[in-house]
Structures are given as structure tokens and as C-alpha cells.
Design an enzyme around this catalytic site. Structure first.
Site, PDB file in Angstrom:
ATOM      1  N   MET A  85       0.870  -1.181   0.000  1.00 52.23           N
ATOM      2  CA  MET A  85       0.000   0.000   0.000  1.00 52.23           C
ATOM      3  C   MET A  85       0.904   1.226   0.000  1.00 52.23           C
ATOM      4  SD  MET A  85      -2.974  -1.162   2.702  1.00 52.23           S
ATOM      5  CE  MET A  85      -3.913   0.343   2.447  1.00 52.23           C
ATOM      6  N   GLU A  86       0.933   1.927  -1.109  1.00 48.99           N
ATOM      7  CA  GLU A  86       1.800   3.083  -1.284  1.00 48.99           C
ATOM      8  C   GLU A  86       1.571   4.100  -0.161  1.00 48.99           C
ATOM      9  OE1 GLU A  86       4.816   5.107  -3.369  1.00 48.99           O
ATOM     10  OE2 GLU A  86       3.995   3.108  -3.700  1.00 48.99           O
ATOM     11  N   CYS A 120      -3.188  -0.934  -9.851  1.00 49.61           N
ATOM     12  CA  CYS A 120      -3.196   0.364  -9.171  1.00 49.61           C
ATOM     13  C   CYS A 120      -4.246   1.290  -9.790  1.00 49.61           C
ATOM     14  CB  CYS A 120      -1.822   1.018  -9.260  1.00 49.61           C
ATOM     15  SG  CYS A 120      -1.771   2.638  -8.446  1.00 49.61           S
ATOM     16  N   ASN A 177      -8.330 -10.891  -3.267  1.00 47.30           N
ATOM     17  CA  ASN A 177      -7.942  -9.662  -2.565  1.00 47.30           C
ATOM     18  C   ASN A 177      -9.120  -8.693  -2.570  1.00 47.30           C
ATOM     19  OD1 ASN A 177      -6.141  -6.753  -3.478  1.00 47.30           O
ATOM     20  ND2 ASN A 177      -6.161  -7.574  -1.421  1.00 47.30           N
ATOM     21  N   GLY A 178      -9.264  -7.968  -1.468  1.00 42.86           N
ATOM     22  CA  GLY A 178     -10.271  -6.914  -1.422  1.00 42.86           C
ATOM     23  C   GLY A 178     -11.316  -7.091  -0.347  1.00 42.86           C
ATOM     24  N   GLU A 179     -11.369  -6.115   0.579  1.00 45.20           N
ATOM     25  CA  GLU A 179     -12.458  -5.992   1.563  1.00 45.20           C
ATOM     26  C   GLU A 179     -12.504  -7.149   2.571  1.00 45.20           C
ATOM     27  OE1 GLU A 179     -14.932  -2.916   2.668  1.00 45.20           O
ATOM     28  OE2 GLU A 179     -13.558  -3.017   0.976  1.00 45.20           O
TER      29      GLU A 179
END
Length: 321
Positions: free
Chosen positions: A8-9, A98, A199-201
Site C-alpha cells: 500500500m503506497e 493500481c 484480494n479486497g475488503e
């Protein structure tokens, strides 16, 4: 079942990777992306994003680290991947997920999901340039504005040589807004022959169970959920998870690293940023955040952490904004 730690940038960098892999549960980490655009990057660029390359491509706790590249020029990506491979990363990951406007405007990340032919060319070029012993993997979203080319993209990436595929269960247009469409990952998993990681939530064990049910994936990548709950990977695996008392020493160790690697004007912000996530799961973190949210003095913050994050009603000498 494997649990991956997402990049996570500006948040989940090597400093937080170290902390989040000190508790059991995480099997593989992926770095924030290294932007590849028109030139051959020096080793120090890769090592700045992934200092773990100097230590066998593992975190201090021994968890393998993959280095992620982002770009749109197949030849330039291949050249840089070959140079990166000389530093012996655990794997090279390619970012097609991204959603940042600046990145997409410069033809990087999720915008390429409208061009599956280019995805295939990129992965093919990188795969040819990298020794067979170094895996090449990829991350994608369900699409850019919609999901119409979702399966085309998955086929393009895997047929070109991606050994694994992480799928974030939203389009670029969806951003990070709930819900995540885990059932669509299931369609991708059924369509390709390589391992697919969901991936996600995923914020809690119940989310993992539901994601597994809808996607059919045992393997998941955790991002914001594990930043908020450092014990999430352990809980998913049925292992003992850290409570607030066990997290406080991680905060102190994190701060020690922040003082080394982060510019002074951003140091306090990095600690408060993590506390702001932690308060979602740990009420004590919310109290701690309120107590120090206006504090800038690094010495005062360090002393507070060394004392175990006490939160008295008032503390003389605190430097306010």
C-alpha cells in the site's frame, strides 16, 4: 492456505511489513511498486523499496518478499526485471491493479486492463528476460471502467507466463468502495490454470470465510484489514492473535524505524496513520490517537511509547500543533 501481505503506497511499506510479519500468519509479502519508465534503474532504487533484498529477500522475521514493478513498456520492463533478478528477489510481481489517477494517466496500473494484448506482451517479455528460477506473478483488478474484459485479461496474463494471479475484486472505477465482488474472482479461478489469490475488503475472519465461499480461493491477500488488525492473518489460520498489550511493543519498534527512515516532518504522521487504522479494531488505539493527534515532538512521542502508551487526562510539556 497462504496469506499474502499487500503493498500500500505510503502506508504498507518495508517498515510496516516488518511489524506485521512479527506475528504469525503471513506467508508472502509484496512490495509497493517500482515505477519503470524509459530507463534502466540502479540497484539502489530496488533496494530502497525492498531493503529486504539485502537480506535474502526476506523480512527480519523470515517471510519471503516479492518485488513489484509497474509500467507499460514491455522492453523497458523486461530490461529492469532482468537487472532486478540479479538481486535475487523471491519473485517479480507485475502491477496491473493500481487505480491511482496519476499512475493511470501515465499508462500504468489498472488502465492497462483495457489492453489485454499489451498485458500479454509485458508478461511474456519479462518472463523471457528473467531466469526460470525467479517466478513472475501478476496482480489485476476486475477491469478498468467495467468487467467486460476481465477474463481476457486473466487469460492474457497467465498464458504469457504469470505463475500466480492476485485479483482485487473491484474495477478501477469501483476504487476501494464496498462491496468487493468476490464471486467474479471465482469466474477467473475457473478460467485459468494457475493459482489465484483473492484480494479486497477482507477485514475479519467472517469476511475471509465469505470470500472463500464466493471465490473458491483458499489463498488471500490482506491489505487495509491487516493494518487495522495485525492479528487478522493469525485469526484466519486459527492461531493466537495479538491483543492491544501485544501491539504496543510493535508501535514502539515501528517508531524506532520511522525515526531512521522517514523525514522528520512526516514521522509523527506515520505513527498516527497506523493508530488511525488500529482504532477500527482496538478501541485503545482510538484513545491513544486522540491523546497524541496534535503532538509533533519526536522525543515526547518516543517517551510516551517507551512508557507503554499511557493516556492521562493531561500531560505537561506536550508540543501542540
Amino acid at each position: 492456505m497462504k496469506i499474502y501481505l499487500a503493498p500500500m503506497e505510503g502506508l504498507l511499506d518495508h517498515l510496516l511489513r516488518d511489524m506485521l510479519t512479527r506475528t504469525p500468519g503471513v506467508d508472502i509479502c509484496v512490495t509497493e511498486f517500482v515505477r519503470v519508465s524509459g530507463s534502466l534503474l540502479p540497484n539502489r532504487t530496488f533496494q530502497r523499496i525492498a531493503p529486504e533484498l539485502l537480506h535474502g529477500s526476506r523480512t527480519p522475521s523470515g517471510v519471503p518478499v516479492r518485488v513489484q514493478l509497474l509500467g507499460s513498456d514491455p522492453a523497458c520492463l523486461a530490461e529492469n526485471a532482468a537487472k532486478l533478478a540479479e538481486l535475487a528477489p523471491m519473485a517479480i510481481d507485475l502491477n496491473f491493479g493500481c487505480p491511482a489517477k496519476t499512475v493511470n494517466r501515465h499508462r500504468g496500473g489498472a488502465v492497462l486492463l483495457d489492453e489485454p494484448e499489451l498485458l500479454h506482451e509485458i508478461v511474456s517479455s519479462v518472463r523471457r528476460a528473467v531466469p526460470a528460477a525467479v517466478p513472475v506473478t501478476a496482480k489485476m483488478r476486475l477491469g478498468y471502467n467495467d468487467r467486460t474484459r476481465m477474463l481476457d485479461c486473466a487469460h492474457a496474463l497467465t498464458s504469457a507466463g504469470a505463475a500466480e494471479l492476485v485479483v482485487h475484486a473491484r474495477t478501477k472505477a469501483d476504487g476501494y468502495k464496498p462491496p468487493a465482488y468476490w464471486h467474479e474472482i471465482g469466474r477467473i479461478r475457473e478460467a485459468v490454470t494457475v493459482p489465484v489469490i483473492a484480494n479486497g475488503e477482507i477485514w475479519a475472519v467472517d469476511d475471509y470465510v465469505q470470500c472463500q465461499l464466493e471465490s473458491g480461493c483458499d489463498d488471500v491477500m490482506l491489505g487495509r484489514g491487516i493494518v487495522a488488525d495485525p492479528g487478522l492473518a493469525a485469526r484466519i489460520k486459527g492461531l493466537p492473535a495479538p491483543d492491544w498489550d501485544a501491539i504496543k511493543p510493535l508501535l514502539a519498534a515501528f517508531w524506532d524505524d520511522v525515526l531512521i527512515y522517514i523525514l522528520p516532518k512526516y514521522q509523527a504522521g506515520r505513527l498516527k496513520q497506523w493508530l488511525n487504522y488500529l482504532k477500527r479494531i482496538h478501541p485503545e488505539a482510538g484513545i491513544a490517537f486522540e491523546h497524541i493527534k496534535t503532538v509533533k515532538d519526536a522525543d515526547v512521542i518516543g517517551a510516551w511509547l517507551a512508557e507503554g502508551c499511557p493516556v492521562p487526562a493531561a500531560e505537561p510539556g506536550w508540543t501542540k500543533a
